[in-house]
Design a protein around this motif. Structure first.
Motif, PDB file in Angstrom:
ATOM      1  N   ARG A 178       0.688  -1.265  -0.041  1.00  0.00           N
ATOM      2  CA  ARG A 178      -0.232  -0.078   0.008  1.00  0.00           C
ATOM      3  C   ARG A 178       0.683   1.367   0.074  1.00  0.00           C
ATOM      4  N   GLU A 179       1.921   1.215   0.786  1.00  0.00           N
ATOM      5  CA  GLU A 179       2.976   2.551   0.722  1.00  0.00           C
ATOM      6  C   GLU A 179       3.613   2.618  -0.425  1.00  0.00           C
ATOM      7  N   LEU A 180       4.032   1.605  -1.232  1.00  0.00           N
ATOM      8  CA  LEU A 180       4.549   1.779  -2.479  1.00  0.00           C
ATOM      9  C   LEU A 180       3.778   2.246  -3.334  1.00  0.00           C
ATOM     10  N   VAL A 181       2.240   1.825  -3.474  1.00  0.00           N
ATOM     11  CA  VAL A 181       1.271   2.378  -4.400  1.00  0.00           C
ATOM     12  C   VAL A 181       0.950   3.942  -3.985  1.00  0.00           C
ATOM     13  N   VAL A 182       0.932   4.345  -2.725  1.00  0.00           N
ATOM     14  CA  VAL A 182       0.823   5.410  -2.592  1.00  0.00           C
ATOM     15  C   VAL A 182       1.951   6.596  -2.716  1.00  0.00           C
ATOM     16  N   GLU A 183       3.038   5.937  -2.710  1.00  0.00           N
ATOM     17  CA  GLU A 183       4.367   6.769  -3.393  1.00  0.00           C
ATOM     18  C   GLU A 183       4.221   7.078  -4.762  1.00  0.00           C
TER      19      GLU A 183
END
Length: 340
Positions: A178-183
């Motif tokens: 999720r953090e990868l996608v948000v970034e």
């Protein structure tokens, strides 16, 4: 690429009827009842609403995947219902249900998609950025929901689109993914893309959104930046939450306070207290002194302001109440609200 701030999607008076519906005696059901919104290049536009509010239908009409009943939609200046190959090549679409071929393997699929574009992104580079190499040899049908989401997002971005539609891009992802996608979404904004997304993860929406549109029963009922929406809601002042012993008369801590009518103290669940209003440093000192005088050390204490989730839940509750009232009084028309 569009200049930052240029409209990439304009919707005016969008109406969508479906049916005929047996439960409505064969009449049409109005899913969208006059949606108006604009999304701009270099910005992230977030659509929020409870299930059935009209978010996905709005996106599908904006993409030309559903024919609208009435209204005007301009996607990169063109009617998406009449889109040619050139327009389609400038738009990336990630559907809530990815529609990925189940027997394909991720890298082979992405290379196939890349072959449809004149200047695609390097497949290996994008796959590495989204962690797809970790499961590259597994067929789509055997991937987890979060892994499928990452492949679908890569397929959406492979053609270097100018505007992207992301329907629940973080759904099913573990925290790291999720953090990868948000970034990545934030990077796309900095590159000047216009991004229109829906999500049920309101902390993601609050973190990413330049503009938020909240839909309710087929209409946009409030729009603006997160700050504007919060400022436009009554009771969006400072909030102090703490967990400790149940049944405490914490309101006594503010008994001598001037203007104490601006402070509310509730215990929504056992031992969980919420103190809301325009709190001052003197109020914080007062509650600390009261707790100390009674020998109480809270298990948890947090100070902040109302957030987007608070506003969204309040609007959802108001909508449910209006719907219940309408069911009781069939002739009644509920009033619309505005939070901005």
């Amino acid at each position: 690429m569009l200049q930052t701030g240029t409209p990439c999607l304009e919707i005016e008076g969008l109406v969508k009827d479906v049916g005929p519906i047996p439960s409505l005696d064969g009449r049409m059901k109005r899913v969208l009842a006059g949606v108006d919104l604009t999304a701009r290049a270099g910005e992230i536009t977030v659509l929020l609403g409870v299930n059935g509010a009209g978010k996905t239908t709005t996106l599908e009409c904006a993409q030309g995947l559903q024919k609208r009943t009435d209204g005007v939609v301009r996607l990169l200046g063109q009617d998406p219902e009449k889109a040619d190959a050139e327009l389609r090549a400038r738009v990336g679409i990630m559907l809530q249900e990815g529609g990925l071929p189940p027997s394909a393997r991720p890298l082979a699929l992405l290379r196939h998609v890349a072959g449809m574009y004149a200047d695609p992104q390097p497949v290996d580079e994008l796959a590495e950025r989204l962690g797809i190499h970790e499961f590259a040899s597994t067929t789509i049908r055997r991937l987890s929901g979060g892994q499928k989401q990452r492949v679908a997002l890569a397929a959406t971005l492979i053609g270097r689109p100018e505007v992207v539609f992301l329907d629940e891009p973080s759904a099913g992802l573990d925290p790291q993914s999720r953090e990868l996608v948000v970034e990545l979404i934030d990077e796309l904004r900095r590159e000047g893309l216009g991004i229109i997304l829906t999500t049920h993860l309101l902390d993601d929406a609050e973190r990413l959104a330049d503009v938020v549109h909240i839909l309710d029963r087929g209409r946009v009922i409030t729009s603006g930046s997160v700050a504007e929406i919060l400022e436009g809601r009554e009771g969006a002042g400072t909030r102090l939450t703490l967990r400790t012993e149940p049944g405490l008369p914490l309101a006594d801590a503010f008994a001598g306070r001037a203007g104490r009518e601006a402070i509310t103290v509730t215990e929504p669940s056992t031992g969980h207290y919420v103190i809301e209003g325009e709190l001052t440093s003197a109020d914080l000192a007062g509650i600390a002194q009261w707790l100390h005088a009674h020998g109480i050390m809270p298990q948890h204490l947090e100070l902040g302001r109302a957030n987007l989730q608070d506003v969204f839940l309040a609007i959802a509750a108001e909508s449910a109440e209006e719907s219940a009232d309408s069911d009781l009084e069939p002739g009644r028309r509920g009033s619309r609200r505005s939070a901005a």
